[in-house]
Design a protein around this motif. Structure first.
Motif, PDB file in Angstrom:
ATOM      1  N   ARG A   1      -2.852  -0.563  10.993  1.00  0.00           N
ATOM      2  CA  ARG A   1      -2.057  -0.908   9.678  1.00  0.00           C
ATOM      3  C   ARG A   1      -0.819  -0.419   9.344  1.00  0.00           C
ATOM      4  NH1 ARG A   1      -4.010  -0.886   3.421  1.00  0.00           N
ATOM      5  NH2 ARG A   1      -2.482  -2.628   2.608  1.00  0.00           N
ATOM      6  N   THR A   2       0.417  -2.207   9.642  1.00  0.00           N
ATOM      7  CA  THR A   2       1.875  -1.536  10.413  1.00  0.00           C
ATOM      8  C   THR A   2       1.912  -2.241   9.599  1.00  0.00           C
ATOM      9  OG1 THR A   2       0.922  -1.539  12.623  1.00  0.00           O
ATOM     10  CG2 THR A   2       3.629  -2.177  12.159  1.00  0.00           C
ATOM     11  N   VAL A   3       3.181  -1.566   8.917  1.00  0.00           N
ATOM     12  CA  VAL A   3       4.460  -1.857   8.303  1.00  0.00           C
ATOM     13  C   VAL A   3       5.368  -1.602   8.664  1.00  0.00           C
ATOM     14  CG1 VAL A   3       5.064  -0.109   6.977  1.00  0.00           C
ATOM     15  CG2 VAL A   3       5.588  -1.519   5.479  1.00  0.00           C
ATOM     16  N   LEU A   4       6.498  -2.637   8.261  1.00  0.00           N
ATOM     17  CA  LEU A   4       8.580  -2.648   8.964  1.00  0.00           C
ATOM     18  C   LEU A   4       8.789  -2.679   8.158  1.00  0.00           C
ATOM     19  CD1 LEU A   4       9.951  -4.361  12.411  1.00  0.00           C
ATOM     20  CD2 LEU A   4      10.786  -4.489  10.177  1.00  0.00           C
ATOM     21  N   VAL A   5      10.000  -1.904   7.994  1.00  0.00           N
ATOM     22  CA  VAL A   5      10.820  -1.741   7.299  1.00  0.00           C
ATOM     23  C   VAL A   5      12.438  -1.973   7.893  1.00  0.00           C
ATOM     24  CG1 VAL A   5      11.742  -0.562   5.896  1.00  0.00           C
ATOM     25  CG2 VAL A   5       9.992   0.179   6.376  1.00  0.00           C
ATOM     26  N   GLU A   6      12.905  -3.393   7.082  1.00  0.00           N
ATOM     27  CA  GLU A   6      14.460  -3.473   7.717  1.00  0.00           C
ATOM     28  C   GLU A   6      15.342  -3.330   6.821  1.00  0.00           C
ATOM     29  OE1 GLU A   6      17.345  -4.275   9.646  1.00  0.00           O
ATOM     30  OE2 GLU A   6      16.014  -4.129  11.090  1.00  0.00           O
ATOM     31  N   ARG A   7      16.683  -2.565   7.056  1.00  0.00           N
ATOM     32  CA  ARG A   7      17.591  -2.720   5.987  1.00  0.00           C
ATOM     33  C   ARG A   7      18.424  -3.869   6.099  1.00  0.00           C
ATOM     34  NH1 ARG A   7      22.504  -0.746   7.056  1.00  0.00           N
ATOM     35  NH2 ARG A   7      23.224  -1.140   9.722  1.00  0.00           N
TER      36      ARG A   7
ATOM     37  N   ALA B   1       0.381  13.021   7.416  1.00  0.00           N
ATOM     38  CA  ALA B   1       1.324  12.282   6.983  1.00  0.00           C
ATOM     39  C   ALA B   1       2.839  12.347   6.970  1.00  0.00           C
ATOM     40  CB  ALA B   1       0.917  12.732   5.438  1.00  0.00           C
ATOM     41  N   ARG B   2       3.454  11.463   7.424  1.00  0.00           N
ATOM     42  CA  ARG B   2       5.240  11.299   7.895  1.00  0.00           C
ATOM     43  C   ARG B   2       6.313  10.411   6.487  1.00  0.00           C
ATOM     44  NH1 ARG B   2       2.804  14.480  10.011  1.00  0.00           N
ATOM     45  NH2 ARG B   2       2.790  15.688  12.237  1.00  0.00           N
TER      46      ARG B   2
ATOM     47  N   GLY C   1      14.380   5.552  -4.338  1.00  0.00           N
ATOM     48  CA  GLY C   1      13.409   7.043  -5.110  1.00  0.00           C
ATOM     49  C   GLY C   1      11.822   6.711  -4.356  1.00  0.00           C
ATOM     50  N   SER C   2      11.626   5.164  -3.976  1.00  0.00           N
ATOM     51  CA  SER C   2      10.188   5.045  -3.780  1.00  0.00           C
ATOM     52  C   SER C   2      10.227   5.955  -1.945  1.00  0.00           C
ATOM     53  CB  SER C   2       9.907   3.786  -3.556  1.00  0.00           C
ATOM     54  OG  SER C   2      10.435   3.827  -2.822  1.00  0.00           O
ATOM     55  N   ALA C   3       8.484   5.829  -1.527  1.00  0.00           N
ATOM     56  CA  ALA C   3       7.923   6.363  -0.659  1.00  0.00           C
ATOM     57  C   ALA C   3       6.488   5.596  -0.248  1.00  0.00           C
ATOM     58  CB  ALA C   3       8.191   8.107  -0.396  1.00  0.00           C
ATOM     59  N   VAL C   4       6.982   5.635   1.192  1.00  0.00           N
ATOM     60  CA  VAL C   4       5.808   4.778   1.605  1.00  0.00           C
ATOM     61  C   VAL C   4       5.095   6.326   3.464  1.00  0.00           C
ATOM     62  CG1 VAL C   4       6.507   3.770   3.621  1.00  0.00           C
ATOM     63  CG2 VAL C   4       4.400   3.664   2.878  1.00  0.00           C
TER      64      VAL C   4
ATOM     65  N   ALA D   1       0.922  -0.766   0.243  1.00  0.00           N
ATOM     66  CA  ALA D   1       0.187   0.067  -0.308  1.00  0.00           C
ATOM     67  C   ALA D   1       0.676   1.197   0.212  1.00  0.00           C
ATOM     68  CB  ALA D   1      -0.883   0.305   1.439  1.00  0.00           C
ATOM     69  N   GLU D   2       0.228   2.511  -0.033  1.00  0.00           N
ATOM     70  CA  GLU D   2       1.526   3.526  -0.399  1.00  0.00           C
ATOM     71  C   GLU D   2       0.508   4.481   1.228  1.00  0.00           C
ATOM     72  OE1 GLU D   2      -0.406   5.651  -3.220  1.00  0.00           O
ATOM     73  OE2 GLU D   2       0.597   4.478  -5.375  1.00  0.00           O
ATOM     74  N   PHE D   3      -0.697   4.439   1.352  1.00  0.00           N
ATOM     75  CA  PHE D   3      -0.456   5.296   2.799  1.00  0.00           C
ATOM     76  C   PHE D   3      -0.692   3.705   4.089  1.00  0.00           C
ATOM     77  CE2 PHE D   3      -1.825   7.781   5.861  1.00  0.00           C
ATOM     78  CZ  PHE D   3      -1.607   8.914   5.607  1.00  0.00           C
TER      79      PHE D   3
END
Length: 558
Positions: A257-263, A321-322, A329-332, A230-232
């Motif tokens: 609605r949660t997304v975790l981002v890990e490098r 929005a944060r 270059g993409s974003a969420v 999703a975008e948001f």
């Protein structure tokens, strides 16, 4: 009811050197599966291999092999590795005591372990039969072919090869390792049309060759999620250590609605720990990998998305929005963000150390390298808990382990229980007031020059393995001026933002920041990246949960 076997001679094998346990396993197996399968038991790895070879010659099929871990001469992992060559399609189960569960986790990457069972398994109706039913069904639907796995071809002393192996292991992706100097490694290189000048070569389960793959490409090819659906979102959690995983579990379980981002890989520094013994609820200790795997599965069960190999490069405020920006270059975007980026080990400043990173010099536990340390002298740089846990783990197989500690004692930085264990270990030496002056070697580490900080005297010792745990640097540079940090880069939050009772510059709300809230409303911090945090797994998990509670409060008032 047990599934019907595909052939009358299909075998379930159990191997345990304890006759009583062996008979008990066979008894429970016969009671459930005896009408459809032949139950074969053995009391040593050697006799079990002989039995497997005889079954192979007769053309019999073997569906499942259960092996005890603690067997003399040949332990369960060693046996299953050889059994894999005889019956590659058989499902493999390791029987283990609770204290040896880290061995079972390691076996995932050695023998493509399908499952491990803790002893005792009573009642079998709850703990044994459901597992066997699933494995037998999987065996039947696989057409008895070997389970495909990822293959990695590389050099033993290669930084990039080491990084790829660590990435796969920490993300619980089964793989098999082949040295480029060995026949099978050369065969795989030739089959992929590659050569030994560009390594590592990774061959995915579907046969796709990846030459010197970067983490995002590798993650996508081995089945890890890398793209948000999703975008948001309600909540973006940045960082997959204990604080981030705790936040993801509580956020998703409470309806956000949660997304975790890990490098890199979930678990953070804790995920690399060989044994955590002071975490609540695990009196016998738990490996970082095991704790991480459970937390990751728990977060996913509640519906949290987990993205791997995604590097975050910026945080922007766009009205309510944060916006989190990625390196591609993409974003969420989301209503709220929890910064759980954790810390990284500082680099060893000694001359030669940088060139030998991954070739004898490792940061963190680098558990994929541990088997190669058996019988060798190992050096560990650092005096905190992570260094002590690594020392205890490596001492099980190393000839000797030497802890090099800059300070005058361990008591200022290490938990008492670890200091006691180290003192009782016969092959661990602690050298206080000692630092690494220089690292020497060509293709791999060969020697270390050590300096006594009091006298200034130096000495050179032979060394092939050094693991570095020297302090922590927060992973927060990407935040720029958006979020306030202290002079060391740790994120300021809550009361630390209002030491004089006044809100931080630019704060527009008629309330002060919440306890874990940064100078940006709706952006919270949890875990080691927070200024003056406790730097413990339990406190990080607790802060992750608390941050979610404050997110709810923020959303209710927005």
């Amino acid at each position: 009811m047990a599934p019907v076997a595909e052939a009358a001679r299909t075998v379930i094998m159990t191997v345990d050197d304890d006759p009583g346990v062996s008979r008990a396993v066979a008894r429970d197996l016969r009671r459930r599966y005896g009408a459809s399968y032949r139950i074969v038991r053995a009391e040593s790895g050697e006799s079990a291999l002989d039995a497997l070879r005889e079954l192979k010659l007769r053309g019999d099929l073997v569906a499942v092999i259960l092996a005890d871990y603690r067997m003399p001469q040949m332990n369960g992992i060693e046996f299953l590795e050889q059994a894999l060559d005889v019956y590659p399609g058989a499902r493999r189960v390791l029987l283990t005591a609770y204290a040896d569960t880290d061995a079972a986790i390691d076996a995932i990457n050695v023998v493509d372990l399908d499952h491990y069972l803790l002893k005792p398994w009573d009642p079998p109706e709850e703990k044994l039969y459901p597992v066997l039913d699933d494995l037998l069904e999987a065996w039947r639907t696989s057409d008895f072919r070997p389970v495909p796995s990822t293959k990695v071809v590389g050099h033993r002393f290669s930084a990039r090869s080491s990084e790829v192996r660590e990435f796969l292991a920490r993300n619980q992706v089964p793989y098999r390792w082949y040295s480029a100097d060995e026949p099978e490694g050369r065969r795989l290189l030739a089959a992929a049309g590659a050569d030994a000048t560009r390594l590592p070569l990774v061959i995915t389960p579907d046969g796709t060759p990846l030459v010197e793959p970067e983490a995002p490409e590798l993650a996508a090819q081995v089945g890890l999620a890398t793209t948000p659906t999703a975008e948001f979102y309600d909540l973006v959690v940045i960082g997959g250590g204990p604080a981030g995983l705790g936040a993801a579990v509580y956020g998703a379980s409470e309806g956000l609605r949660t997304v975790l981002v890990e490098r890199s890989a979930t678990g953070g520094q804790a995920g690399q720990s060989s044994r955590i013994e002071n975490y609540l609820g695990f009196p016998d200790g738990v490996s970082g990998a095991q704790l991480t795997d459970r937390a990751r599965r728990q977060a996913a069960k509640f519906g949290a998305e987990i993205l791997t190999a995604r590097e975050v490069t910026g945080l922007e405020i766009n009205g309510a929005a944060r916006v989190v920006r990625f390196s591609d270059g993409s974003a969420v975007a989301a209503h709220s963000v929890i910064l759980a980026t954790g810390v990284s080990y500082r680099q060893l400043a000694a001359p030669g150390a940088q060139d030998l990173t991954g070739a004898g010099v490792f940061y963190g536990s680098a558990l994929t390298e541990a088997p190669a340390c058996h019988g060798h002298d190992v050096y560990i740089v650092g005096g905190a808990n992570s260094a002590g846990q690594a020392a205890m783990y490596l001492s099980k197989g190393a000839k000797s382990v030497t802890l090099l500690v800059r300070g005058s004692s361990l008591s200022a930085s290490m938990s008492h229980y670890l200091i006691q264990q180290i003192g009782e270990a016969p092959n661990i030496e602690v050298r206080t007031g000692t630092v690494v002056e220089e690292a020497h070697g060509g293709e791999h580490l060969e020697r270390l020059t050590l300096r006594d900080t009091a006298s200034g005297e130096t000495e050179t010792v032979d060394a092939s393995w050094v693991f570095v745990f020297i302090g922590a640097a927060p992973l927060t540079d990407w935040l720029g001026d958006t979020v306030l940090r202290d002079e060391r880069g740790f994120i300021l939050a809550g009361p630390d933002l209002t030491p004089d009772g006044r809100p931080p510059a630019g704060w527009e709300l008629d309330r002060p920041p919440y306890h874990l809230e940064t100078n940006v409303p709706g952006v919270f911090v949890a875990g080691d990246a927070r200024a003056e945090s406790a730097k413990r797994v339990a406190s990080a998990v607790g802060e992750g949960a608390m941050a979610v509670m404050l997110v709810h409060r923020y959303l209710e008032q927005s």
